[in-house]
Design a protein around this motif. Structure first.
Motif, PDB file in Angstrom:
ATOM      1  N   GLU A  56      -8.382  -3.101 -28.762  1.00 43.48           N
ATOM      2  CA  GLU A  56      -8.946  -3.775 -29.924  1.00 43.48           C
ATOM      3  C   GLU A  56      -9.975  -2.848 -30.577  1.00 43.48           C
ATOM      4  O   GLU A  56     -10.569  -1.989 -29.927  1.00 43.48           O
ATOM      5  N   ARG A  57     -10.209  -3.078 -31.854  1.00 42.18           N
ATOM      6  CA  ARG A  57     -11.116  -2.229 -32.644  1.00 42.18           C
ATOM      7  C   ARG A  57     -12.489  -2.108 -31.982  1.00 42.18           C
ATOM      8  O   ARG A  57     -13.104  -3.090 -31.580  1.00 42.18           O
ATOM      9  N   GLY A  58     -12.958  -0.862 -31.826  1.00 33.90           N
ATOM     10  CA  GLY A  58     -14.297  -0.589 -31.343  1.00 33.90           C
ATOM     11  C   GLY A  58     -14.502  -0.847 -29.864  1.00 33.90           C
ATOM     12  O   GLY A  58     -15.646  -0.865 -29.399  1.00 33.90           O
ATOM     13  N   LYS A  59     -13.432  -1.042 -29.087  1.00 35.63           N
ATOM     14  CA  LYS A  59     -13.564  -1.353 -27.661  1.00 35.63           C
ATOM     15  C   LYS A  59     -13.218  -0.135 -26.804  1.00 35.63           C
ATOM     16  O   LYS A  59     -12.555   0.805 -27.254  1.00 35.63           O
ATOM     17  N   VAL A  60     -13.654  -0.183 -25.549  1.00 33.52           N
ATOM     18  CA  VAL A  60     -13.302   0.834 -24.561  1.00 33.52           C
ATOM     19  C   VAL A  60     -12.519   0.152 -23.448  1.00 33.52           C
ATOM     20  O   VAL A  60     -12.948  -0.870 -22.915  1.00 33.52           O
ATOM     21  N   ASP A  61     -11.350   0.696 -23.125  1.00 29.97           N
ATOM     22  CA  ASP A  61     -10.513   0.145 -22.057  1.00 29.97           C
ATOM     23  C   ASP A  61     -10.330   1.191 -20.955  1.00 29.97           C
ATOM     24  O   ASP A  61     -10.070   2.373 -21.244  1.00 29.97           O
ATOM     25  N   LYS A 107     -12.809   1.266 -36.963  1.00 31.14           N
ATOM     26  CA  LYS A 107     -12.489   1.172 -38.381  1.00 31.14           C
ATOM     27  C   LYS A 107     -11.425   0.093 -38.555  1.00 31.14           C
ATOM     28  O   LYS A 107     -10.722  -0.254 -37.601  1.00 31.14           O
ATOM     29  N   ARG A 108     -11.310  -0.396 -39.750  1.00 24.14           N
ATOM     30  CA  ARG A 108     -10.318  -1.435 -40.040  1.00 24.14           C
ATOM     31  C   ARG A 108      -8.921  -0.927 -39.688  1.00 24.14           C
ATOM     32  O   ARG A 108      -8.518   0.165 -40.099  1.00 24.14           O
ATOM     33  N   GLY A 109      -8.189  -1.711 -38.904  1.00 23.50           N
ATOM     34  CA  GLY A 109      -6.828  -1.327 -38.529  1.00 23.50           C
ATOM     35  C   GLY A 109      -6.742  -0.328 -37.393  1.00 23.50           C
ATOM     36  O   GLY A 109      -5.666   0.195 -37.112  1.00 23.50           O
ATOM     37  N   ALA A 110      -7.866  -0.042 -36.728  1.00 20.72           N
ATOM     38  CA  ALA A 110      -7.851   0.995 -35.691  1.00 20.72           C
ATOM     39  C   ALA A 110      -7.154   0.533 -34.414  1.00 20.72           C
ATOM     40  O   ALA A 110      -6.616   1.332 -33.663  1.00 20.72           O
ATOM     41  N   GLY A 111      -7.177  -0.766 -34.128  1.00 17.84           N
ATOM     42  CA  GLY A 111      -6.571  -1.279 -32.900  1.00 17.84           C
ATOM     43  C   GLY A 111      -5.067  -1.399 -33.026  1.00 17.84           C
ATOM     44  O   GLY A 111      -4.488  -1.181 -34.090  1.00 17.84           O
TER      45      GLY A 111
END
Length: 331
Positions: A302-307, A266-270
């Motif tokens: 970062e938004r929508g990523k998996v680390d 979502k916007r601003g999630a990161g």
């Protein structure tokens, strides 16, 4: 006089004797009390004074007798104590209820050690209580600053011991602190250690690490603090033994964890902030790990990523919770 009744299915609301039907005879008062039918089998009673605003209020309790009017089962106990208790100013006493053919819990003395920075210098104006919760209910609110023992003061830290007598609580779960003050102040509490007085272990550790800003004109501050970890006797012995081994042996005692963080899409999630994690086990807690070296991305979270991160820590036992957070820097 106020009473709280504990049953196998929960506890009653505080029952004030002020408005109860009473039959008064010489040196005794009989109250008719109606408890919820779903309270279950009673196993503990706490009784005490509603408040200590009038410091002259005292109550001498000689004997307590309770009868179930349906089954006629009767419990009787000689008390012979004066409230508030003189040795620590506590306005509550509690005792286990023993019914026919039912094994009763025992009364335990708990040692609660408070580690802090500046409470001792402020305690005249501060009111602080703790309610300890365990498998078998809670202690109710017990005063922490009435009568302190084993007081130790250093340059940047202090500690003091509080003695709490209560019906055994089983495995301890959490502590709820209530703090208020007659004047504005700041109280810095680091942690609480809680154990039975007659046993060296287990020691239940409650990490607080908070500076409380107390406002005299605002309601009291309430904090619920879950147990952080438990120091067991054999675990402490193992730690001493391990410290004698060489570095290679210590490395074999480390546990590796793989941590995957899924950042929301979502916007601003990161976040660009510095993210940390702490692992809590039933024996110990890990050190603080900074999650900075992602195996997938140079710029993590970062938004929508998996680390994915890999960490190694000392053995903490069975993992039961984590703390994850960041320092608020950046966007």
């Amino acid at each position: 006089l106020v009473m709280v009744f504990y049953g196998s299915n929960g506890k009653s609301n505080p029952v004030s004797m002020e408005n109860k039907v009473e039959h008064q005879a010489k040196n005794q008062i009989i109250y008719d009390i109606h408890l919820p039918s779903d309270l279950g089998m009673l196993y503990k009673v706490r009784l005490g004074l509603q408040s200590l605003e009038n410091s002259m209020s005292q109550l001498y309790l000689h004997h307590f007798k309770m009868q179930n009017t349906s089954t006629l089962d009767t419990f009787s106990l000689t008390i012979n104590k004066t409230l508030p208790l003189s040795f620590n100013g506590d306005r509550w006493i509690e005792f286990p209820v023993e019914w026919p053919l039912k094994e009763a819990l025992s009364v335990v003395t708990y040692h609660l050690t408070v580690f802090s920075r500046n409470i001792l210098s402020e305690r005249i104006l501060v009111h602080m209580t703790a309610c300890i919760y365990g498998t078998y209910g809670d202690t109710g609110d017990r005063s922490l600053l009435q009568s302190l023992q084993n007081v130790q003061q250093g340059e940047d830290n202090e500690s003091f011991l509080v003695i709490v007598d209560a019906v055994e609580l089983g495995e301890l779960d959490k502590v709820v602190l209530l703090i208020s003050s007659k004047t504005d102040c700041k109280l810095d509490i680091k942690k609480l250690h809680l154990k039975e007085a007659v046993k060296e272990h287990p020691i239940y550790v409650f990490e607080v690490n908070e500076a409380f800003s107390v406002d005299a004109n605002k309601p009291e501050i309430q904090r619920e603090i879950p147990v952080s970890f438990v120091i067991r006797g054999d675990k402490q012995k193992n730690d001493i033994d391990n410290s004698l081994h060489k570095e290679g042996s210590q490395a074999r005692n480390l546990t590796e964890y793989t941590i995957k963080v899924y950042t929301g899409d979502k916007r601003g999630a990161g976040t660009d902030a510095n993210v940390h994690i702490i692992l809590f086990g039933n024996e110990e807690k890990s050190e603080v790990f900074q999650l900075s070296q992602s195996l997938e991305h140079q710029d993590p979270f970062e938004r929508g990523k998996v680390d994915t991160f890999k960490i190694k820590t000392k053995k903490i036992g069975s993992l039961h919770s984590i703390e994850i957070g960041h320092d608020g820097k950046g966007f």
